[in-house]
Design a protein around this motif. Structure first.
Motif, PDB file in Angstrom:
ATOM      1  N   GLN A  60       3.056  -8.960   8.887  1.00 63.23           N
ATOM      2  CA  GLN A  60       3.396  -9.327   7.514  1.00 63.23           C
ATOM      3  C   GLN A  60       2.290  -8.871   6.563  1.00 63.23           C
ATOM      4  O   GLN A  60       1.110  -8.993   6.860  1.00 63.23           O
ATOM      5  N   PHE A  61       2.711  -8.349   5.411  1.00 64.16           N
ATOM      6  CA  PHE A  61       1.748  -7.897   4.402  1.00 64.16           C
ATOM      7  C   PHE A  61       2.062  -8.607   3.087  1.00 64.16           C
ATOM      8  O   PHE A  61       3.179  -8.512   2.581  1.00 64.16           O
ATOM      9  N   SER A 117      12.652  -2.529  -8.687  1.00 65.65           N
ATOM     10  CA  SER A 117      13.316  -1.984  -9.871  1.00 65.65           C
ATOM     11  C   SER A 117      12.969  -0.521 -10.112  1.00 65.65           C
ATOM     12  O   SER A 117      13.501   0.108 -11.021  1.00 65.65           O
ATOM     13  N   SER A 118      12.076   0.027  -9.292  1.00 70.25           N
ATOM     14  CA  SER A 118      11.636   1.413  -9.463  1.00 70.25           C
ATOM     15  C   SER A 118      11.921   2.214  -8.195  1.00 70.25           C
ATOM     16  O   SER A 118      11.161   2.141  -7.223  1.00 70.25           O
ATOM     17  N   ASP A 119      12.994   2.982  -8.200  1.00 71.82           N
ATOM     18  CA  ASP A 119      13.340   3.786  -7.032  1.00 71.82           C
ATOM     19  C   ASP A 119      12.245   4.796  -6.698  1.00 71.82           C
ATOM     20  O   ASP A 119      11.975   5.077  -5.526  1.00 71.82           O
ATOM     21  N   VAL A 120      11.606   5.336  -7.731  1.00 73.09           N
ATOM     22  CA  VAL A 120      10.575   6.358  -7.520  1.00 73.09           C
ATOM     23  C   VAL A 120       9.438   5.808  -6.672  1.00 73.09           C
ATOM     24  O   VAL A 120       9.015   6.423  -5.681  1.00 73.09           O
ATOM     25  N   HIS A 121       8.931   4.641  -7.048  1.00 74.21           N
ATOM     26  CA  HIS A 121       7.777   4.087  -6.338  1.00 74.21           C
ATOM     27  C   HIS A 121       8.165   3.444  -5.007  1.00 74.21           C
ATOM     28  O   HIS A 121       7.379   3.449  -4.060  1.00 74.21           O
ATOM     29  N   THR A 122       9.380   2.920  -4.942  1.00 75.63           N
ATOM     30  CA  THR A 122       9.855   2.384  -3.664  1.00 75.63           C
ATOM     31  C   THR A 122       9.953   3.496  -2.626  1.00 75.63           C
ATOM     32  O   THR A 122       9.474   3.361  -1.495  1.00 75.63           O
ATOM     33  N   LYS A 123      10.563   4.612  -3.016  1.00 80.30           N
ATOM     34  CA  LYS A 123      10.705   5.741  -2.103  1.00 80.30           C
ATOM     35  C   LYS A 123       9.352   6.350  -1.756  1.00 80.30           C
ATOM     36  O   LYS A 123       9.135   6.813  -0.630  1.00 80.30           O
ATOM     37  N   ALA A 124       8.426   6.350  -2.718  1.00 77.39           N
ATOM     38  CA  ALA A 124       7.087   6.890  -2.463  1.00 77.39           C
ATOM     39  C   ALA A 124       6.363   6.064  -1.404  1.00 77.39           C
ATOM     40  O   ALA A 124       5.722   6.612  -0.498  1.00 77.39           O
ATOM     41  N   LEU A 125       6.487   4.738  -1.508  1.00 78.32           N
ATOM     42  CA  LEU A 125       5.843   3.867  -0.518  1.00 78.32           C
ATOM     43  C   LEU A 125       6.503   4.020   0.841  1.00 78.32           C
ATOM     44  O   LEU A 125       5.814   4.104   1.871  1.00 78.32           O
ATOM     45  N   GLU A 126       7.816   4.068   0.884  1.00 79.89           N
ATOM     46  CA  GLU A 126       8.519   4.208   2.159  1.00 79.89           C
ATOM     47  C   GLU A 126       8.182   5.540   2.831  1.00 79.89           C
ATOM     48  O   GLU A 126       7.999   5.591   4.062  1.00 79.89           O
ATOM     49  N   ALA A 127       8.069   6.599   2.031  1.00 80.79           N
ATOM     50  CA  ALA A 127       7.705   7.908   2.589  1.00 80.79           C
ATOM     51  C   ALA A 127       6.283   7.881   3.131  1.00 80.79           C
ATOM     52  O   ALA A 127       5.991   8.452   4.194  1.00 80.79           O
ATOM     53  N   MET A 178       4.716   5.320   4.340  1.00 77.72           N
ATOM     54  CA  MET A 178       4.675   4.540   5.569  1.00 77.72           C
ATOM     55  C   MET A 178       5.323   5.288   6.734  1.00 77.72           C
ATOM     56  O   MET A 178       4.912   5.117   7.884  1.00 77.72           O
ATOM     57  N   ARG A 179       6.335   6.098   6.442  1.00 73.86           N
ATOM     58  CA  ARG A 179       6.941   6.892   7.523  1.00 73.86           C
ATOM     59  C   ARG A 179       5.936   7.843   8.141  1.00 73.86           C
ATOM     60  O   ARG A 179       5.993   8.130   9.339  1.00 73.86           O
ATOM     61  N   MET A 180       4.998   8.335   7.333  1.00 71.79           N
ATOM     62  CA  MET A 180       3.983   9.259   7.833  1.00 71.79           C
ATOM     63  C   MET A 180       3.059   8.596   8.854  1.00 71.79           C
ATOM     64  O   MET A 180       2.459   9.281   9.682  1.00 71.79           O
ATOM     65  N   CYS A 181       2.936   7.279   8.771  1.00 77.01           N
ATOM     66  CA  CYS A 181       2.113   6.574   9.768  1.00 77.01           C
ATOM     67  C   CYS A 181       2.999   5.755  10.711  1.00 77.01           C
ATOM     68  O   CYS A 181       2.598   4.703  11.200  1.00 77.01           O
ATOM     69  N   ALA A 200      -1.539   1.420   9.405  1.00 76.73           N
ATOM     70  CA  ALA A 200      -0.460   0.971   8.522  1.00 76.73           C
ATOM     71  C   ALA A 200      -1.005   0.072   7.410  1.00 76.73           C
ATOM     72  O   ALA A 200      -0.637   0.217   6.241  1.00 76.73           O
ATOM     73  N   GLU A 201      -1.884  -0.850   7.759  1.00 77.85           N
ATOM     74  CA  GLU A 201      -2.473  -1.743   6.753  1.00 77.85           C
ATOM     75  C   GLU A 201      -3.298  -0.950   5.747  1.00 77.85           C
ATOM     76  O   GLU A 201      -3.271  -1.235   4.545  1.00 77.85           O
ATOM     77  N   ARG A 202      -4.038   0.026   6.214  1.00 76.83           N
ATOM     78  CA  ARG A 202      -4.867   0.842   5.312  1.00 76.83           C
ATOM     79  C   ARG A 202      -3.996   1.605   4.317  1.00 76.83           C
ATOM     80  O   ARG A 202      -4.315   1.687   3.127  1.00 76.83           O
ATOM     81  N   ASN A 203      -2.874   2.151   4.785  1.00 74.28           N
ATOM     82  CA  ASN A 203      -1.972   2.872   3.893  1.00 74.28           C
ATOM     83  C   ASN A 203      -1.354   1.950   2.852  1.00 74.28           C
ATOM     84  O   ASN A 203      -1.197   2.333   1.686  1.00 74.28           O
ATOM     85  N   LEU A 204      -1.018   0.737   3.249  1.00 68.19           N
ATOM     86  CA  LEU A 204      -0.471  -0.228   2.300  1.00 68.19           C
ATOM     87  C   LEU A 204      -1.508  -0.605   1.241  1.00 68.19           C
ATOM     88  O   LEU A 204      -1.216  -0.638   0.047  1.00 68.19           O
ATOM     89  N   ARG A 205      -2.735  -0.893   1.687  1.00 70.96           N
ATOM     90  CA  ARG A 205      -3.796  -1.267   0.732  1.00 70.96           C
ATOM     91  C   ARG A 205      -4.068  -0.130  -0.244  1.00 70.96           C
ATOM     92  O   ARG A 205      -4.216  -0.363  -1.458  1.00 70.96           O
ATOM     93  N   ASP A 206      -4.126   1.085   0.264  1.00 73.17           N
ATOM     94  CA  ASP A 206      -4.386   2.236  -0.613  1.00 73.17           C
ATOM     95  C   ASP A 206      -3.293   2.390  -1.666  1.00 73.17           C
ATOM     96  O   ASP A 206      -3.577   2.703  -2.825  1.00 73.17           O
TER      97      ASP A 206
END
Length: 218
Positions: free
Chosen positions: A53-54, A66-76, A78-81, A118-124
């Protein structure tokens, strides 16, 4: 009697004959094994790391949803890791799942460091977002909201303004480079409205540094 010593040695040492107590000893190179040693009957097994959990603030969660751009950016990102996000219907926690499998090269090695990566990517990612809340005097709320409604947000996908009538709070959440200048604009609006109110009446200081506007009754 056979005496065997094992120690870390360089090639020059290994190539020379050695004796201990008058007896010839065999010197061999020692290598610490991090994985399965040659001839070892124990096989390393791949195990998918457990989800974690984060924490995320409600405002940032609302902004991302509410922001598809930033949601997709975060999901992409996280997929890289080798991670996927489970977005909560309610609450303030993201669930992060590991998407590693035996089909991924070096999956055992990657699994060992997956959680930290994964945690490092989320924090960044979340360090690029800013969240600022301005508390407004209840007596000035309507005037301030009217002024705020007149401004234009140049990059609506990058920032959001959230109004809380119940708490008389104006919150800005979004990309730092856009959120900080917008916050400065809103703070200026609040200051101007307060100064205009002071010209028509006076302010009485309350507890915790709060002010309540009072009109002169003629």
């Amino acid at each position: 009697m056979h005496l065997c010593l094992t120690f870390l040695a360089v090639d020059e040492v290994l190539s020379q004959p050695h004796k201990l107590g008058g007896q010839r000893v065999e010197v061999r190179r020692y290598i610490a094994c991090l994985a399965k040693a040659e001839g070892d009957s124990v096989n390393r097994r791949f195990r998918v790391p457990e989800p974690f959990q984060f924490p995320i603030t409600k405002l940032k969660l609302r902004f991302l949803k509410s922001s598809d751009v930033h949601t997709k950016a975060l999901e992409a990102r996280m997929r890289m890791c080798h991670s996927s996000i489970v977005w909560p219907e309610a609450g303030d926690m993201l669930q992060i799942n590991c998407t590693l499998s035996t089909a991924v090269k070096d999956c055992v090695k990657l699994a060992a460091t997956w959680n930290d990566g994964a945690e490092r990517n989320l924090r960044d990612f979340f360090e690029t977002l800013e969240e600022i809340t301005i508390t407004v005097l209840s007596s000035l709320w309507e005037s301030i909201i009217k002024k705020i409604s007149e401004i234009t947000i140049d990059q609506p996908q990058a920032v959001a303004v959230v109004l809380s009538t119940k708490d008389h709070q104006v919150s800005v959440v979004g990309v730092k480079d856009v959120a900080l200048p917008l916050t400065a604009t809103l703070q200026t609006i609040c200051k101007v409205v307060q100064e205009e109110a002071e010209e028509r009446g006076f302010l009485v200081q309350r507890d915790a540094g709060m002010f309540e506007f009072k009109y002169y009754v003629c």
